[in-house]
Design a protein around this motif. Structure first.
Motif, PDB file in Angstrom:
ATOM      1  N   TRP A 140       0.824  -1.200   0.000  1.00 55.22           N
ATOM      2  CA  TRP A 140       0.000   0.000   0.000  1.00 55.22           C
ATOM      3  C   TRP A 140       0.863   1.257   0.000  1.00 55.22           C
ATOM      4  O   TRP A 140       0.589   2.219  -0.704  1.00 55.22           O
ATOM      5  CB  TRP A 140      -0.914  -0.021   1.226  1.00 55.22           C
ATOM      6  CG  TRP A 140      -1.907   1.089   1.232  1.00 55.22           C
ATOM      7  CD1 TRP A 140      -3.151   1.095   0.676  1.00 55.22           C
ATOM      8  CD2 TRP A 140      -1.733   2.388   1.805  1.00 55.22           C
ATOM      9  NE1 TRP A 140      -3.763   2.310   0.876  1.00 55.22           N
ATOM     10  CE2 TRP A 140      -2.909   3.117   1.568  1.00 55.22           C
ATOM     11  CE3 TRP A 140      -0.690   3.004   2.502  1.00 55.22           C
ATOM     12  CZ2 TRP A 140      -3.084   4.433   2.004  1.00 55.22           C
ATOM     13  CZ3 TRP A 140      -0.850   4.312   2.932  1.00 55.22           C
ATOM     14  CH2 TRP A 140      -2.041   5.010   2.688  1.00 55.22           C
ATOM     15  N   LEU A 141       1.943   1.269   0.798  1.00 51.98           N
ATOM     16  CA  LEU A 141       2.830   2.433   0.824  1.00 51.98           C
ATOM     17  C   LEU A 141       3.583   2.567  -0.492  1.00 51.98           C
ATOM     18  O   LEU A 141       3.777   3.674  -0.995  1.00 51.98           O
ATOM     19  CB  LEU A 141       3.810   2.318   1.995  1.00 51.98           C
ATOM     20  CG  LEU A 141       4.832   3.451   2.144  1.00 51.98           C
ATOM     21  CD1 LEU A 141       4.168   4.814   2.195  1.00 51.98           C
ATOM     22  CD2 LEU A 141       5.695   3.235   3.380  1.00 51.98           C
ATOM     23  N   LEU A 142       4.006   1.457  -1.062  1.00 49.54           N
ATOM     24  CA  LEU A 142       4.670   1.505  -2.366  1.00 49.54           C
ATOM     25  C   LEU A 142       3.753   2.154  -3.407  1.00 49.54           C
ATOM     26  O   LEU A 142       4.188   2.990  -4.193  1.00 49.54           O
ATOM     27  CB  LEU A 142       5.068   0.100  -2.801  1.00 49.54           C
ATOM     28  CG  LEU A 142       5.756  -0.006  -4.174  1.00 49.54           C
ATOM     29  CD1 LEU A 142       6.877  -1.036  -4.134  1.00 49.54           C
ATOM     30  CD2 LEU A 142       4.769  -0.384  -5.268  1.00 49.54           C
ATOM     31  N   ALA A 143       2.470   1.786  -3.396  1.00 45.88           N
ATOM     32  CA  ALA A 143       1.527   2.373  -4.351  1.00 45.88           C
ATOM     33  C   ALA A 143       1.380   3.874  -4.131  1.00 45.88           C
ATOM     34  O   ALA A 143       1.244   4.643  -5.083  1.00 45.88           O
ATOM     35  CB  ALA A 143       0.176   1.675  -4.228  1.00 45.88           C
ATOM     36  N   SER A 144       1.443   4.303  -2.865  1.00 43.22           N
ATOM     37  CA  SER A 144       1.344   5.724  -2.561  1.00 43.22           C
ATOM     38  C   SER A 144       2.562   6.483  -3.085  1.00 43.22           C
ATOM     39  O   SER A 144       2.435   7.588  -3.625  1.00 43.22           O
ATOM     40  CB  SER A 144       1.208   5.917  -1.045  1.00 43.22           C
ATOM     41  OG  SER A 144       1.047   7.272  -0.719  1.00 43.22           O
ATOM     42  N   VAL A 145       3.745   5.891  -2.959  1.00 41.84           N
ATOM     43  CA  VAL A 145       4.955   6.506  -3.509  1.00 41.84           C
ATOM     44  C   VAL A 145       4.873   6.546  -5.034  1.00 41.84           C
ATOM     45  O   VAL A 145       5.262   7.521  -5.678  1.00 41.84           O
ATOM     46  CB  VAL A 145       6.212   5.750  -3.041  1.00 41.84           C
ATOM     47  CG1 VAL A 145       7.457   6.247  -3.767  1.00 41.84           C
ATOM     48  CG2 VAL A 145       6.392   5.894  -1.527  1.00 41.84           C
ATOM     49  N   ALA A 147       2.463   7.007  -6.831  1.00 41.51           N
ATOM     50  CA  ALA A 147       1.553   8.058  -7.310  1.00 41.51           C
ATOM     51  C   ALA A 147       2.292   9.353  -7.621  1.00 41.51           C
ATOM     52  O   ALA A 147       1.742  10.259  -8.245  1.00 41.51           O
ATOM     53  CB  ALA A 147       0.456   8.304  -6.267  1.00 41.51           C
ATOM     54  N   GLY A 148       3.546   9.453  -7.182  1.00 42.91           N
ATOM     55  CA  GLY A 148       4.374  10.613  -7.522  1.00 42.91           C
ATOM     56  C   GLY A 148       3.817  11.909  -6.966  1.00 42.91           C
ATOM     57  O   GLY A 148       3.386  11.976  -5.813  1.00 42.91           O
ATOM     58  N   GLN A 149       3.790  12.945  -7.786  1.00 43.69           N
ATOM     59  CA  GLN A 149       3.380  14.281  -7.344  1.00 43.69           C
ATOM     60  C   GLN A 149       1.944  14.323  -6.859  1.00 43.69           C
ATOM     61  O   GLN A 149       1.582  15.198  -6.066  1.00 43.69           O
ATOM     62  CB  GLN A 149       3.582  15.290  -8.474  1.00 43.69           C
ATOM     63  CG  GLN A 149       5.040  15.457  -8.867  1.00 43.69           C
ATOM     64  CD  GLN A 149       5.226  16.528  -9.915  1.00 43.69           C
ATOM     65  OE1 GLN A 149       4.509  17.524  -9.940  1.00 43.69           O
ATOM     66  NE2 GLN A 149       6.194  16.338 -10.799  1.00 43.69           N
ATOM     67  N   SER A 150       1.127  13.412  -7.311  1.00 43.40           N
ATOM     68  CA  SER A 150      -0.278  13.397  -6.886  1.00 43.40           C
ATOM     69  C   SER A 150      -0.489  12.586  -5.612  1.00 43.40           C
ATOM     70  O   SER A 150      -1.606  12.530  -5.101  1.00 43.40           O
ATOM     71  CB  SER A 150      -1.161  12.830  -8.008  1.00 43.40           C
ATOM     72  OG  SER A 150      -0.784  11.486  -8.299  1.00 43.40           O
ATOM     73  N   GLY A 151       0.562  11.977  -5.099  1.00 36.26           N
ATOM     74  CA  GLY A 151       0.442  11.137  -3.905  1.00 36.26           C
ATOM     75  C   GLY A 151       0.699  11.906  -2.620  1.00 36.26           C
ATOM     76  O   GLY A 151       1.313  12.979  -2.610  1.00 36.26           O
ATOM     77  N   LEU A 152       0.250  11.342  -1.509  1.00 33.56           N
ATOM     78  CA  LEU A 152       0.388  11.980  -0.202  1.00 33.56           C
ATOM     79  C   LEU A 152       1.822  11.990   0.309  1.00 33.56           C
ATOM     80  O   LEU A 152       2.162  12.774   1.192  1.00 33.56           O
ATOM     81  CB  LEU A 152      -0.513  11.264   0.813  1.00 33.56           C
ATOM     82  CG  LEU A 152      -2.012  11.321   0.551  1.00 33.56           C
ATOM     83  CD1 LEU A 152      -2.756  10.471   1.583  1.00 33.56           C
ATOM     84  CD2 LEU A 152      -2.520  12.766   0.593  1.00 33.56           C
ATOM     85  N   GLU A 153       2.675  11.133  -0.233  1.00 29.99           N
ATOM     86  CA  GLU A 153       4.044  11.020   0.268  1.00 29.99           C
ATOM     87  C   GLU A 153       5.053  11.882  -0.500  1.00 29.99           C
ATOM     88  O   GLU A 153       6.219  11.949  -0.125  1.00 29.99           O
ATOM     89  CB  GLU A 153       4.498   9.552   0.203  1.00 29.99           C
ATOM     90  CG  GLU A 153       3.612   8.578   0.969  1.00 29.99           C
ATOM     91  CD  GLU A 153       3.556   8.889   2.459  1.00 29.99           C
ATOM     92  OE1 GLU A 153       4.611   9.172   3.042  1.00 29.99           O
ATOM     93  OE2 GLU A 153       2.452   8.858   3.027  1.00 29.99           O
ATOM     94  N   TRP A 154       4.607  12.540  -1.548  1.00 26.57           N
ATOM     95  CA  TRP A 154       5.513  13.228  -2.463  1.00 26.57           C
ATOM     96  C   TRP A 154       6.441  14.221  -1.752  1.00 26.57           C
ATOM     97  O   TRP A 154       7.645  14.253  -1.989  1.00 26.57           O
ATOM     98  CB  TRP A 154       4.703  13.942  -3.544  1.00 26.57           C
ATOM     99  CG  TRP A 154       5.504  14.818  -4.446  1.00 26.57           C
ATOM    100  CD1 TRP A 154       5.462  16.177  -4.513  1.00 26.57           C
ATOM    101  CD2 TRP A 154       6.472  14.412  -5.416  1.00 26.57           C
ATOM    102  NE1 TRP A 154       6.324  16.646  -5.471  1.00 26.57           N
ATOM    103  CE2 TRP A 154       6.967  15.579  -6.042  1.00 26.57           C
ATOM    104  CE3 TRP A 154       6.966  13.180  -5.822  1.00 26.57           C
ATOM    105  CZ2 TRP A 154       7.929  15.546  -7.044  1.00 26.57           C
ATOM    106  CZ3 TRP A 154       7.936  13.141  -6.824  1.00 26.57           C
ATOM    107  CH2 TRP A 154       8.407  14.307  -7.410  1.00 26.57           C
ATOM    108  N   ASP A 155       5.912  15.036  -0.859  1.00 25.86           N
ATOM    109  CA  ASP A 155       6.723  16.065  -0.191  1.00 25.86           C
ATOM    110  C   ASP A 155       7.828  15.476   0.678  1.00 25.86           C
ATOM    111  O   ASP A 155       8.785  16.168   1.024  1.00 25.86           O
ATOM    112  CB  ASP A 155       5.833  16.962   0.672  1.00 25.86           C
ATOM    113  CG  ASP A 155       5.023  17.936  -0.159  1.00 25.86           C
ATOM    114  OD1 ASP A 155       5.387  18.141  -1.333  1.00 25.86           O
ATOM    115  OD2 ASP A 155       4.032  18.477   0.352  1.00 25.86           O
ATOM    116  N   LYS A 156       7.704  14.212   1.030  1.00 25.35           N
ATOM    117  CA  LYS A 156       8.693  13.591   1.916  1.00 25.35           C
ATOM    118  C   LYS A 156       9.899  13.020   1.172  1.00 25.35           C
ATOM    119  O   LYS A 156      10.935  12.788   1.783  1.00 25.35           O
ATOM    120  CB  LYS A 156       8.041  12.487   2.745  1.00 25.35           C
ATOM    121  CG  LYS A 156       6.949  12.978   3.672  1.00 25.35           C
ATOM    122  CD  LYS A 156       6.312  11.805   4.405  1.00 25.35           C
ATOM    123  CE  LYS A 156       5.114  12.257   5.212  1.00 25.35           C
ATOM    124  NZ  LYS A 156       4.409  11.122   5.823  1.00 25.35           N
TER     125      LYS A 156
END
Length: 200
Positions: A140-145, A147-156
């Motif tokens: 699930w976290l891999l999928a979030s990463v 997602a790139g710029q549109s993902g919740l993890e992008w800023d990190k």
């Protein structure tokens, strides 16, 4: 030096003014109950380049190791803070769920995070600047990463030059590879339609 299996060991007294171990290059602490690593080790073991701490039960912080170049921490349930490692270039963190503070590590080149229970990238990722990040996590976290710029993890992780993320699900290995800069690229073997129902 390997100090291993001293399961009731809780205290290591070593004051800064007590000189010892000037030629120690690598130290491994494994399977004990130390509450802290003594200040004498950090200030006197000037040749110490690699520090490995594995399954130390009561350790809550690691700080002020000016000469360590590589640190590996694994299975330390109470570890909350790693600070002031000015020459550390490689850091490997495995299953240290309480770790919240990672700071004063200006020379960090490679960060490896391995925790298959991790639901999101730690907040300290915003404040450190490794060149390479390697992450082993739940799908699930891999999928979030991915997602790139549109993902919740992008800023990190957008400031990290090279990111590699790996996960396993449904008998397959999944990956995301990200490179920033002018020649930046995003590569993955998952698509936006991939759903990891068992992992959400």
């Amino acid at each position: 030096m390997v100090l291993q299996g001293m399961v009731e060991w809780e205290e290591w007294e070593w004051e800064e003014q007590v000189q010892a171990m000037p030629c120690l290059v690598e130290l491994s602490l494994n399977n004990c109950k130390l509450t802290c690593v003594p200040p004498g080790l950090a200030s006197n073991a000037r040749a110490l380049k690699k520090l490995v701490i594995d399954h130390v039960q009561n350790l809550s912080y690691l700080e002020n190791f000016p000469f360590v170049v590589e640190l590996r921490v694994h299975g330390i349930p109470d570890l909350e803070r790693i600070t002031n490692f000015p020459n550390m270039q490689k850091l490997t963190i495995t299953k240290c769920q309480k770790l919240k503070v990672l700071e004063c590590i200006p020379a960090l080149v490679r960060l490896v995070l391995e925790d298959y229970a991790m639901e999101k990238l730690p907040e300290y990722m915003r404040y450190i600047k490794p060149m390479h990040l390697q992450l082993f996590c739940r799908p699930w976290l891999l999928a979030s990463v991915a997602a790139g710029q549109s993902g919740l993890e992008w800023d990190k992780f957008r400031h990290v030059e090279h990111v590699k993320v790996y996960a396993r699900a449904r008998g397959r290995k999944w990956y995301v590879i990200y490179t920033s800069g002018d020649t930046g690229k995003f590569d993955s073997n998952i698509s936006s339609s991939t759903v990891f129902e068992d992992d959400v």
